[in-house]
Motif scaffolding. Structure first.
Motif, mmCIF file in Angstrom:
data_model
loop_
_atom_site.group_PDB
_atom_site.id
_atom_site.type_symbol
_atom_site.label_atom_id
_atom_site.label_comp_id
_atom_site.label_asym_id
_atom_site.label_seq_id
_atom_site.Cartn_x
_atom_site.Cartn_y
_atom_site.Cartn_z
ATOM 1 N N ASN A 150 -4.202 9.778 -0.068
ATOM 2 C CA ASN A 150 -3.626 10.869 -0.850
ATOM 3 C C ASN A 150 -2.111 10.786 -0.925
ATOM 4 O O ASN A 150 -1.523 11.008 -1.986
ATOM 5 C CB ASN A 150 -4.069 12.219 -0.273
ATOM 6 C CG ASN A 150 -5.438 12.632 -0.731
ATOM 7 O OD1 ASN A 150 -5.609 13.099 -1.846
ATOM 8 N ND2 ASN A 150 -6.440 12.426 0.119
ATOM 9 N N GLU A 151 -1.458 10.444 0.184
ATOM 10 C CA GLU A 151 -0.004 10.396 0.139
ATOM 11 C C GLU A 151 0.496 9.177 -0.625
ATOM 12 O O GLU A 151 1.508 9.268 -1.344
ATOM 13 C CB GLU A 151 0.606 10.431 1.538
ATOM 14 C CG GLU A 151 2.129 10.495 1.487
ATOM 15 C CD GLU A 151 2.789 10.979 2.755
ATOM 16 O OE1 GLU A 151 4.029 10.868 2.854
ATOM 17 O OE2 GLU A 151 2.080 11.475 3.655
ATOM 18 N N LEU A 152 -0.184 8.049 -0.523
ATOM 19 C CA LEU A 152 0.211 6.896 -1.335
ATOM 20 C C LEU A 152 0.076 7.215 -2.813
ATOM 21 O O LEU A 152 0.887 6.778 -3.632
ATOM 22 C CB LEU A 152 -0.634 5.678 -0.973
ATOM 23 C CG LEU A 152 -0.277 4.962 0.336
ATOM 24 C CD1 LEU A 152 -1.222 3.793 0.568
ATOM 25 C CD2 LEU A 152 1.172 4.468 0.322
ATOM 26 N N ARG A 153 -0.949 7.959 -3.152
ATOM 27 C CA ARG A 153 -1.130 8.364 -4.556
ATOM 28 C C ARG A 153 0.019 9.272 -5.005
ATOM 29 O O ARG A 153 0.558 9.113 -6.110
ATOM 30 C CB ARG A 153 -2.472 9.072 -4.708
ATOM 31 C CG ARG A 153 -2.840 9.425 -6.124
ATOM 32 C CD ARG A 153 -4.303 9.851 -6.242
ATOM 33 N NE ARG A 153 -4.580 10.193 -7.633
ATOM 34 C CZ ARG A 153 -4.590 11.430 -8.107
ATOM 35 N NH1 ARG A 153 -4.373 12.456 -7.288
ATOM 36 N NH2 ARG A 153 -4.818 11.655 -9.390
ATOM 37 N N SER A 154 0.424 10.204 -4.155
ATOM 38 C CA SER A 154 1.546 11.086 -4.486
ATOM 39 C C SER A 154 2.846 10.295 -4.620
ATOM 40 O O SER A 154 3.632 10.519 -5.551
ATOM 41 C CB SER A 154 1.712 12.157 -3.399
ATOM 42 O OG SER A 154 0.583 12.986 -3.313
ATOM 43 N N ARG A 155 3.070 9.368 -3.697
ATOM 44 C CA ARG A 155 4.290 8.562 -3.753
ATOM 45 C C ARG A 155 4.343 7.750 -5.047
ATOM 46 O O ARG A 155 5.393 7.666 -5.704
ATOM 47 C CB ARG A 155 4.355 7.623 -2.553
ATOM 48 C CG ARG A 155 4.619 8.304 -1.226
ATOM 49 C CD ARG A 155 4.730 7.271 -0.109
ATOM 50 N NE ARG A 155 4.958 7.879 1.193
ATOM 51 C CZ ARG A 155 5.171 7.200 2.315
ATOM 52 N NH1 ARG A 155 5.177 5.852 2.278
ATOM 53 N NH2 ARG A 155 5.374 7.808 3.458
ATOM 54 N N ALA A 156 3.212 7.153 -5.404
ATOM 55 C CA ALA A 156 3.173 6.349 -6.626
ATOM 56 C C ALA A 156 3.455 7.212 -7.847
ATOM 57 O O ALA A 156 4.153 6.788 -8.778
ATOM 58 C CB ALA A 156 1.818 5.661 -6.760
ATOM 59 N N ALA A 157 2.931 8.432 -7.849
ATOM 60 C CA ALA A 157 3.105 9.325 -9.000
ATOM 61 C C ALA A 157 4.555 9.735 -9.191
ATOM 62 O O ALA A 157 5.001 10.001 -10.313
ATOM 63 C CB ALA A 157 2.232 10.563 -8.821
ATOM 64 N N MET A 158 5.325 9.779 -8.113
ATOM 65 C CA MET A 158 6.694 10.290 -8.189
ATOM 66 C C MET A 158 7.759 9.202 -8.210
ATOM 67 O O MET A 158 8.954 9.508 -8.242
ATOM 68 C CB MET A 158 6.941 11.242 -7.016
ATOM 69 C CG MET A 158 6.056 12.482 -7.063
ATOM 70 S SD MET A 158 6.477 13.710 -5.798
ATOM 71 C CE MET A 158 6.109 12.785 -4.317
#
Length: 434
Positions: A149-157
């Motif tokens: 989940n956090e890797l997904r958030s980092r990639a999105a931002m």
């Protein structure tokens, strides 16, 4: 405690490794309670856990870099408990009990390293599996989900500059605080943070926990995240999860043992714990089947956590069962925790007020609600429904039926066998968003 500039921290991801999970205690408290039971009663059972993305429209392998994912997973395998963490586990009081963890268990826990993982890609999704002894593989579930989940958030931002990020977090904070203001209107509310598994990030979860601690005071009863509980002087909360009856059922040698499995794990649990830890999770193979066949002693437990049925509908069924069993629901506890946001919390609270004691476990919609916070729509900031479930035990397939068919897991033939055995009444399909 100095407040972190989350936007600056996110913008400055320039380190060789910015670990998402930095401690084995960055997990849910129920994992440790279950771990002690597994260590004591099931030390030789082997299992497999597998990542399941229920939001199939999101192609995780396209959003998350495989190298970054492997680096984060590899880092978790280097972690072990610190002396400070062991002292805290040994000396702290949990649910009013001191030394809830046996010294022999903690001595073993101090030696644990997480086992290897298997990672591959298929049709835009990651296939992530953990094999090994149950008492070690079970520890992968929460950090694996938090990392994804956090890797997904980092990639999105990654495409956002510092000021855009600052605005995103400012809007998310304001949105969160509006929810806090609504919760203040509920006298006697008891609510906990259950948001570790699908959080936006560790830093954001910590901010949300600190905001609740200040914003609603005693109504905030603690956090399921053990590390945050330790660092923030909060209660660590949580009891047990579906993997216990799933494994017990998978190990059953005949129909008699299969029928007894959901109750056997409760008897095992009661050998170690009592009081407010005696919370029943009834829906692994359907709440209707559980209540239909439950021994009388189940009605004497402290409460139930209806997990996958709509909260009001699920709560009403359990209250009706307590009344049938001659128990006063006003002396019992219902803990609601499935996909809750403030609207559902308020509606459920008002519906049951005065009829039963209530607690709320607030998860993804607490720690990962960034919808409409970005300057433009960013799909990767929308939370998804992702889980990591037991798929087999000692080579035998494991199944979860759930009260919501969309949450069922297991091989299709085994799911059908369980449905035939336990029955399919009162299972209701409703969208699984988080």
């Amino acid at each position: 405690m100095a407040k972190a500039d989350i936007a600056r921290r996110v913008y400055n991801h320039a380190w060789k490794l910015d670990p998402i999970v930095r401690s084995l205690l960055d997990t849910d408290f129920y994992k440790l309670l279950m771990l002690q039971m597994i260590w004591k009663l099931y030390p030789d059972v082997n299992v497999s856990f597998t990542l399941i993305n229920r939001t199939t429209t999101v192609r995780l392998a396209d959003e998350i870099d495989e190298g970054e994912l492997r680096t984060q997973l590899d880092h978790v395998r280097t972690l072990s408990l610190s002396k400070k963490e062991l002292i805290w586990l040994a000396g702290n009081s949990f649910y009013g009990r001191t030394q809830i963890f046996e010294p022999e268990f903690l001595a073993w826990f101090a030696t644990v390293r997480l086992p290897p993982y298997e990672l591959s890609k298929r049709d835009g999704q990651y296939e992530l599996t953990f094999h090994g002894r149950w008492l070690e593989t079970t520890l992968w579930e929460i950090p694996a989900l938090a990392i994804i989940n956090e890797l997904r958030s980092r990639a999105a931002m990654k495409s956002l500059g510092y000021f855009s990020l600052d605005v995103v977090y400012a809007r998310a904070k304001a949105k969160m605080w509006e929810k806090v203001e609504r919760l203040k209107e509920l006298p006697g509310l008891r609510i906990s943070d259950f948001g570790t598994r699908r959080r936006h990030s560790f830093l954001w979860q910590r901010w949300c926990v600190e905001a609740l601690k200040e914003g609603i005071g005693e109504a905030f009863t603690g956090t399921s995240n053990v590390l945050l509980a330790m660092d923030s002087d909060l209660e660590a909360v949580g009891t047990n999860a579906h993997e216990l009856p799933m494994v017990a059922a998978a190990l059953a040698k005949n129909d008699e043992e299969l029928a007894a499995a959901p109750y056997k794990v409760l008897q095992d649990w009661n050998k170690l714990y009592n009081g407010n830890l005696l919370i029943v999770l009834p829906d692994a193979f359907g709440t209707a089947a559980f209540l239909r066949n439950a021994p009388d002693w189940v009605a004497d437990w402290t409460g139930f956590r209806p997990d996958s049925a709509p909260p009001i509908e699920g709560g009403e069924k359990i209250i009706a069962w307590w009344e049938k069993m001659g128990r006063d629901p006003r002396q019992k506890l219902l803990i609601f925790s499935d996909g809750l946001d403030v609207g559902a919390i308020v509606d459920t609270y008002r519906h049951f007020e005065g009829r039963v004691r209530m607690g709320f476990g607030w998860g993804t919609n607490l720690t990962n609600d960034f919808i409409d916070c970005a300057p433009h729509e960013i799909a990767g900031l929308k939370p998804i429904s992702i889980v990591c479930k037991v798929m087999e035990a000692n080579g035998r397939p494991a199944v979860k039926l759930s009260d919501n068919p969309l949450k069922a897991t297991g091989e299709p033939a085994e799911v059908e066998r369980y449905l035939t055995f336990f029955g399919s009444e009162d299972r209701v399909r409703h969208a699984v968003k988080v």
